[in-house]
Each structure stands twice: as structure tokens, then as C-alpha cells.
Design a protein around this motif. Structure first.
Motif, PDB file in Angstrom:
ATOM      1  N   ILE A  95       0.844  -1.199   0.000  1.00 52.07           N
ATOM      2  CA  ILE A  95       0.000   0.000   0.000  1.00 52.07           C
ATOM      3  C   ILE A  95       0.880   1.250   0.000  1.00 52.07           C
ATOM      4  N   LYS A  96       1.863   1.288   0.872  1.00 49.82           N
ATOM      5  CA  LYS A  96       2.764   2.439   0.977  1.00 49.82           C
ATOM      6  C   LYS A  96       3.494   2.677  -0.346  1.00 49.82           C
ATOM      7  N   ARG A  97       4.052   1.626  -0.899  1.00 50.76           N
ATOM      8  CA  ARG A  97       4.800   1.777  -2.149  1.00 50.76           C
ATOM      9  C   ARG A  97       3.876   2.056  -3.328  1.00 50.76           C
ATOM     10  N   GLY A  98       2.635   1.600  -3.217  1.00 51.86           N
ATOM     11  CA  GLY A  98       1.661   1.910  -4.256  1.00 51.86           C
ATOM     12  C   GLY A  98       1.337   3.387  -4.292  1.00 51.86           C
ATOM     13  N   VAL A  99       1.217   3.995  -3.123  1.00 54.51           N
ATOM     14  CA  VAL A  99       0.975   5.437  -3.049  1.00 54.51           C
ATOM     15  C   VAL A  99       2.163   6.200  -3.620  1.00 54.51           C
ATOM     16  N   GLU A 100       3.356   5.739  -3.305  1.00 51.52           N
ATOM     17  CA  GLU A 100       4.564   6.373  -3.849  1.00 51.52           C
ATOM     18  C   GLU A 100       4.600   6.264  -5.373  1.00 51.52           C
ATOM     19  N   PHE A 101       4.268   5.082  -5.880  1.00 48.75           N
ATOM     20  CA  PHE A 101       4.257   4.867  -7.327  1.00 48.75           C
ATOM     21  C   PHE A 101       3.212   5.758  -7.984  1.00 48.75           C
ATOM     22  N   ILE A 126      -2.193  -3.855 -10.081  1.00 47.11           N
ATOM     23  CA  ILE A 126      -1.647  -4.963 -10.860  1.00 47.11           C
ATOM     24  C   ILE A 126      -0.123  -4.910 -10.857  1.00 47.11           C
ATOM     25  N   ILE A 127       0.435  -3.731 -11.076  1.00 50.11           N
ATOM     26  CA  ILE A 127       1.889  -3.604 -11.064  1.00 50.11           C
ATOM     27  C   ILE A 127       2.432  -3.894  -9.661  1.00 50.11           C
ATOM     28  N   GLY A 128       1.660  -3.531  -8.637  1.00 49.92           N
ATOM     29  CA  GLY A 128       2.068  -3.829  -7.270  1.00 49.92           C
ATOM     30  C   GLY A 128       2.056  -5.310  -6.956  1.00 49.92           C
ATOM     31  N   VAL A 129       1.013  -5.997  -7.365  1.00 51.48           N
ATOM     32  CA  VAL A 129       0.920  -7.436  -7.138  1.00 51.48           C
ATOM     33  C   VAL A 129       1.976  -8.180  -7.954  1.00 51.48           C
ATOM     34  N   GLU A 130       2.153  -7.773  -9.189  1.00 49.41           N
ATOM     35  CA  GLU A 130       3.057  -8.496 -10.086  1.00 49.41           C
ATOM     36  C   GLU A 130       4.531  -8.352  -9.705  1.00 49.41           C
ATOM     37  N   THR A 131       4.971  -7.119  -9.435  1.00 46.12           N
ATOM     38  CA  THR A 131       6.416  -6.905  -9.261  1.00 46.12           C
ATOM     39  C   THR A 131       6.779  -5.932  -8.143  1.00 46.12           C
ATOM     40  N   MET A 132       5.863  -5.667  -7.211  1.00 46.81           N
ATOM     41  CA  MET A 132       6.140  -4.671  -6.181  1.00 46.81           C
ATOM     42  C   MET A 132       6.619  -3.369  -6.833  1.00 46.81           C
TER      43      MET A 132
END
Length: 338
Positions: A95-101, A126-132
Motif C-alpha cells: 500500500i505504501k509503495r503503491g501510493v509512492e508509485f 496490478i503492477i504492485g501485485v506483479e512486481t512490487m
């Protein structure tokens, strides 16, 4: 991943005994003398006019990897319950890295949503689940992964087609087939596209003449959004809704198919109603899913957009994790804006 997850789910759907530590005939370090590989080379020369000598050198450099054969025998979608699967992907780190992305690629995500109609939160998830978010793109050479699976795995035809697509892809876009890295199933880049998906759905979203899904998040975002668009994502429609069930008639419809088949009106007769207060058209088609969650059984209705996500990976666990991760990332993203 027509990506890694897509291949794994296809294998589950195809059934049969998966490989676990099996040993096959042939030199593990070199495919150049294998009859299957020789026949494949001849086919590529005749069908696609490849240079035989060059292709022989490429295949001779491909290495069999037992770790690939071991890994593909145990996909998480097959072995884990929702209670076990969800925390792998819907967690504080993603979640944290998704917000950053999202913050880093805000303009691109907005443009992709306008062009393809797919919400930013779904592409991010999807990009978060697939490859962080690009951190875990895979460490195997794609040539090793696809050769191992094309020549030493029971479901060879599927991977032979992907090896064919990979070689076409690298020739067409002037890429070194011995250097590209990906997952143990040959999936590549931020969104983990398998080669056939790259050829069909990857886009040059920044207009620089390249379709770089490995190091360019702009092209990766556009490509994921295009993939979902091409597989039926409908702008503005809900992917899922919690469901309430009564009686016993609903049980025959649980987890029967990923594709929506019954309308909400028809499901209501079977004792299935949306738990949401949102007004949903009675003619909307949905599939009924049951998940074993942390607090017990969860019932969900999956609509057309849920099905579109399962075209990325044919698993109801995967699709739900994408949707819930996306919702959580969006929630935190909006909170930080205010």
C-alpha cells in the motif's frame, strides 16, 4: 502475467499432474543436441525465416534450470486459501509503495485512464501485485525459463508457443534474447507480460519509439491499461460487490465460473442479493464467489470488470487481491492529498 500468473492459472485450468523435482533426459546445460530443440529450430526457420546458424547459437546458450521446474509446480493460487493469499499482496508495504508509485506517475496514470478507461488504482494494483512496482521483475534469463519449460515440462506446447513469440519479439525489436530477465515462467517487466502478450498489448505510451516495459513505467502503465481495455474493462462499472445469501439454492452457483452468467434478477431468485446499497441494474450479469476469509466465509458478486482482471491471471484470488489492494492504495492516496 499474460504474465506469470496467467500461465500458472492456465496450467491449473488444464489440470494434470504438475512437475515436482522430476528429472528429464538430456544435458541440463545445453539444448543444442536435443531432438526437440532441433525440431523447434527447423520450425522457426521454415515458419518465420530465422537464420538457422544464429538461432542454433541462441538455443545452445539456453540453460535448463531445475529451480524453474520446481517453482512452477506450486503456484500460490492453487495451494492457498483467501485468508492466506490476501496478506501476501494487500499489506502495508504494498500500500505504501503503491501510493509512492501513484504520486510519481500521477500524470501518466491519469492519461492512461482517459485513453483506456481503466482506473489508476487498478493499474497501480496490478503492477504492485506483479512486481512490487518494478522491484521484483524476476532474476531468470527469459531464454532459460522458456527453453526449460518448452523442452522439459509436461505442458510443453504452451511454453513452446511463448518461446516462439519471445524469439519473434527480440528479433522484431532488436533486443538481445540472451540478456532479458524475467520470472521463472518467462514473464517480463513491471506488469509481467509473457512474450505473446507483449506482442499483442504492449504500447509505446511515451512516444519514444520503444515499448519498454522493463525500465520505463510510462510504457508499463500504458501497456497494463491497454491489456485490460482489450480484455473488456468497462469504464465506470463496479468490478465486485459484497453479497448476501439466503436459503440453499445459491450453493450450486458458488465458484462455478469466472465469467458472469446470471443476471442480478436471476441470482435474486436463487437467494443472492448485493449487500451494497448502491443501485445496481438488475440486468447486470455476475458470478458468485465464496472466499475463506479471516473472519469466516465471504460472499462476493463478480461483474464484467472482475472478469477482465481475471484475464490477466485466471484466478479469483488474484483478481480480488488486485481490487482490494487498489482500493487501499486509493484510500491512502486520497487521504494524503487532503
Amino acid at each position: 502475467m499474460e504474465r506469470l500468473g496467467y500461465i500458472l492459472s492456465l496450467l491449473v485450468a488444464l489440470g494434470g499432474t504438475l512437475l515436482s523435482g522430476a528429472v528429464f533426459a538430456g544435458n541440463a546445460g545445453d539444448y543444442s543436441e536435443r531432438k526437440e530443440a532441433k525440431a523447434f529450430i527447423v520450425e522457426m526457420v521454415n515458419k518465420h525465416q530465422f537464420d538457422q546458424a544464429k538461432l542454433e547459437k541462441i538455443i545452445a546458450n539456453a540453460k535448463k534450470k531445475q529451480s524453474i521446474l520446481d517453482a512452477i509446480s506450486r503456484p500460490a493460487e492453487r495451494t492457498k486459501t483467501w485468508q492466506e493469499y490476501r496478506p501476501m499482496f494487500v499489506n502495508k508495504t504494498r500500500i505504501k509503495r503503491g501510493v509512492e508509485f501513484w504520486n510519481k506517475n500521477k500524470d501518466t496514470l491519469e492519461r492512461a485512464e482517459k485513453v483506456y478507461g481503466v482506473p489508476a488504482k487498478i493499474v497501480v494494483a496490478i503492477i504492485g501485485v506483479e512486481t512490487m512496482y518494478g522491484r521484483q521483475g524476476g532474476s531468470y534469463r527469459v531464454i532459460d525459463a522458456l527453453s526449460t519449460l518448452a523442452f522439459d515440462y509436461p505442458k510443453r506446447p504452451l511454453f513452446k508457443r511463448e518461446l516462439e513469440s519471445y524469439l519473434i519479439m527480440t528479433r522484431q525489436y532488436k533486443l538481445d534474447p540472451l540478456k532479458i530477465k524475467g520470472s521463472y515462467a518467462g514473464a517480463m517487466g513491471y506488469g509481467q507480460f509473457i512474450p505473446s502478450s507483449y506482442l499483442s498489448y504492449a504500447v509505446d505510451f511515451d512516444g519514444d519509439g520503444l515499448k519498454d516495459i522493463w525500465s520505463n513505467p510510462v510504457d508499463a502503465i500504458g501497456s497494463v491499461a491497454n491489456y485490460l481495455h482489450q480484455h473488456g474493462w468497462q469504464k465506470g462499472e463496479l468490478p465486485v460487490s459484497r453479497a448476501r445469501v439466503t436459503g440453499d439454492h445459491y450453493q450450486e452457483y458458488i465458484n462455478k465460473a469466472l465469467q458472469p452468467e446470471l443476471t442480478l434478477a436471476e441470482l435474486a431468485v436463487k437467494g443472492v442479493l448485493p449487500a451494497s446499497s448502491d443501485a445496481l441494474p438488475q440486468e447486470s450479469k455476475a458470478a458468485l464467489f465464496k472466499y475463506k476469509g479471516r473472519l469466516g466465509a465471504e460472499f462476493w458478486l463478480g461483474f464484467n470488470n472482475f472478469y477482465a482482471v481475471t484475464r490477466y491471471n485466471h484466478s479469483r484470488l488474484y483478481a480480488m487481491s488486485v481490487i482490494q489492494l487498489g482500493n487501499e492504495v486509493e484510500r491512502v492516496f486520497e487521504e494524503k492529498k487532503s
